[in-house]
Design a protein around this motif. Structure first.
Motif, short mmCIF file in Angstrom:
data_model
loop_
_atom_site.label_atom_id
_atom_site.label_comp_id
_atom_site.label_asym_id
_atom_site.label_seq_id
_atom_site.Cartn_x
_atom_site.Cartn_y
_atom_site.Cartn_z
N ARG A 75 0.84 -1.21 0.00
CA ARG A 75 0.00 0.00 0.00
C ARG A 75 0.87 1.25 0.00
NH1 ARG A 75 -4.59 -1.73 4.50
NH2 ARG A 75 -5.80 -3.06 3.12
N LEU A 76 1.96 1.23 0.78
CA LEU A 76 2.87 2.38 0.80
C LEU A 76 3.52 2.59 -0.56
CD1 LEU A 76 4.55 1.93 4.28
CD2 LEU A 76 3.21 3.89 3.54
N LYS A 77 3.94 1.50 -1.19
CA LYS A 77 4.56 1.59 -2.51
C LYS A 77 3.59 2.21 -3.51
CE LYS A 77 6.88 -1.26 -5.95
NZ LYS A 77 7.27 -2.63 -6.32
N GLN A 78 2.34 1.77 -3.47
CA GLN A 78 1.33 2.32 -4.37
C GLN A 78 1.08 3.80 -4.06
OE1 GLN A 78 -2.53 0.51 -4.04
NE2 GLN A 78 -3.36 1.66 -5.77
N ALA A 79 0.98 4.15 -2.78
CA ALA A 79 0.68 5.53 -2.39
C ALA A 79 1.80 6.49 -2.74
CB ALA A 79 0.39 5.60 -0.90
N LEU A 80 3.02 6.00 -2.83
CA LEU A 80 4.17 6.86 -3.12
C LEU A 80 4.49 6.96 -4.61
CD1 LEU A 80 6.43 5.83 -0.12
CD2 LEU A 80 5.08 7.93 -0.38
N PRO A 82 4.19 8.32 -8.33
CA PRO A 82 3.86 9.67 -8.81
C PRO A 82 2.45 9.80 -9.38
CG PRO A 82 5.99 8.95 -9.67
CD PRO A 82 5.38 7.77 -8.96
N ASN A 83 1.91 8.75 -9.99
CA ASN A 83 0.59 8.83 -10.61
C ASN A 83 -0.54 8.41 -9.67
OD1 ASN A 83 1.30 6.16 -10.54
ND2 ASN A 83 0.61 5.70 -12.62
N TYR A 84 -0.22 8.15 -8.42
CA TYR A 84 -1.24 7.72 -7.44
C TYR A 84 -2.06 8.92 -6.99
CZ TYR A 84 -3.30 6.12 -3.05
OH TYR A 84 -4.17 5.82 -2.03
N THR A 85 -3.37 8.73 -6.94
CA THR A 85 -4.23 9.76 -6.34
C THR A 85 -5.09 9.09 -5.29
OG1 THR A 85 -5.96 9.45 -7.99
CG2 THR A 85 -4.33 11.16 -8.45
N ALA A 86 -5.04 9.62 -4.09
CA ALA A 86 -5.85 9.07 -3.00
C ALA A 86 -7.32 9.16 -3.31
CB ALA A 86 -5.53 9.78 -1.70
N ALA A 87 -7.71 10.15 -4.11
CA ALA A 87 -9.12 10.32 -4.46
C ALA A 87 -9.64 9.13 -5.25
CB ALA A 87 -9.32 11.62 -5.25
N SER A 88 -8.74 8.46 -6.00
CA SER A 88 -9.18 7.32 -6.77
C SER A 88 -9.02 6.01 -6.01
CB SER A 88 -8.39 7.24 -8.09
OG SER A 88 -7.03 6.97 -7.81
N SER A 89 -8.51 6.07 -4.81
CA SER A 89 -8.32 4.88 -3.99
C SER A 89 -9.65 4.27 -3.63
CB SER A 89 -7.55 5.26 -2.72
OG SER A 89 -7.57 4.19 -1.81
N ASP A 90 -9.68 2.94 -3.52
CA ASP A 90 -10.93 2.29 -3.12
C ASP A 90 -11.03 2.16 -1.60
OD1 ASP A 90 -9.04 0.36 -2.67
OD2 ASP A 90 -10.03 -1.21 -3.82
N ASN A 91 -10.08 2.71 -0.88
CA ASN A 91 -10.11 2.66 0.57
C ASN A 91 -10.96 3.81 1.09
OD1 ASN A 91 -9.63 2.51 3.28
ND2 ASN A 91 -7.45 2.16 3.08
N ILE A 92 -12.01 3.48 1.80
CA ILE A 92 -12.91 4.55 2.26
C ILE A 92 -12.67 4.93 3.72
CG2 ILE A 92 -14.68 3.98 0.58
CD1 ILE A 92 -16.26 2.76 2.93
N THR A 93 -11.74 4.28 4.38
CA THR A 93 -11.48 4.65 5.77
C THR A 93 -10.35 5.68 5.83
OG1 THR A 93 -10.04 2.73 6.07
CG2 THR A 93 -12.35 2.49 6.70
N HIS A 94 -9.13 5.21 5.73
CA HIS A 94 -7.97 6.10 5.70
C HIS A 94 -7.22 5.90 4.40
CE1 HIS A 94 -8.49 5.65 10.10
NE2 HIS A 94 -7.97 6.86 10.18
N THR A 95 -6.67 6.98 3.86
CA THR A 95 -5.70 6.79 2.80
C THR A 95 -4.47 6.16 3.46
OG1 THR A 95 -4.62 8.93 3.12
CG2 THR A 95 -6.48 8.86 1.57
N THR A 96 -3.58 5.61 2.67
CA THR A 96 -2.38 4.99 3.24
C THR A 96 -1.56 6.01 4.01
OG1 THR A 96 -2.37 3.38 1.45
CG2 THR A 96 -0.33 3.64 2.68
N LEU A 97 -1.37 7.18 3.44
CA LEU A 97 -0.58 8.20 4.14
C LEU A 97 -1.34 8.75 5.35
CD1 LEU A 97 1.06 10.02 1.11
CD2 LEU A 97 1.99 8.18 2.54
N GLY A 98 -2.66 8.80 5.27
CA GLY A 98 -3.47 9.18 6.42
C GLY A 98 -3.33 8.17 7.55
N ALA A 99 -3.25 6.88 7.20
CA ALA A 99 -3.05 5.84 8.20
C ALA A 99 -1.68 5.98 8.86
CB ALA A 99 -3.20 4.46 7.57
#
Length: 190
Positions: A75-80, A82-99
């Motif tokens: 999850r950290l690798k994906q969140a870091l 360059p083309n990752y956007t937390a807005a498109s994440s399917d996680n509805i609790t915390h974003t990885t960086l928010g966690a």
């Protein structure tokens, strides 16, 4: 077809925990006398709430369980990326960086509770400078990270078109979910 749904994410226990931490930390940082009896008891209360939250993270509803948002290496690798956007994440609790931020804040609070206990309740560490210095550094780190936490929640609220701070008050999030991901947590009244 993707639909917008109102989903219960945060149960009452987590919301009470969150706002109790907010009140306790604010009181101990700004209102109580350092090392005073009230400061100590608020610190013990915070430690108790954290203990409760740790247990709840294993036995509570799906959205509060550690496994639902734990920042794993993948999850950290994906969140870091360059083309990752937390807005498109399917996680509805915390974003990885928010966690990561939430876990860092909890670790600091645990550290504050431990060093506070060491300074005030043990004879071995009473008056020991390095314990007091560590306690102070962690308190100052909270002063830096809490505003970043709030700013992060505001930025993500704007990106996701969903009031994340409000969701910690009422417990619901508005999210776009593909039909195959719909669960029993959907509130059809949305």
């Amino acid at each position: 077809m993707i639909t917008t749904s109102r989903i219960r994410v945060w149960d009452p226990l987590v919301r009470i925990f969150h706002w109790s931490l907010v009140a306790g930390v604010a009181a101990n940082l700004f209102l109580t006398e350092e090392g005073g009896t009230t400061h100590q008891w608020i610190g013990y209360g915070i430690a108790g709430f954290i203990g409760m939250r740790i247990v709840w993270g294993f036995i509570g509803p799906w959205s509060v369980r550690w496994k639902s948002f734990w920042p794993t290496p993948s999850r950290l690798k994906q969140a870091l990326r360059p083309n990752y956007t937390a807005a498109s994440s399917d996680n509805i609790t915390h974003t990885t960086l928010g966690a990561v931020m939430m876990l860092t804040l909890l670790a600091l609070l645990i550290g504050l509770a431990v060093t506070g206990y060491m300074m005030e309740e043990t004879t071995r560490f009473w008056g020991v400078d390095w314990v007091e210095e560590i306690h102070e550094v962690m308190a100052n780190a909270l002063l830096l990270l809490v505003p970043l936490h709030v700013i992060g929640a505001i930025v993500e609220s704007i990106k996701k078109h969903d009031n994340l701070i409000g969701s910690m008050v009422h417990g619901y999030r508005r999210v776009q979910i593909p039909p195959q991901h719909m669960t029993k947590h959907v509130d059809d009244r949305a």
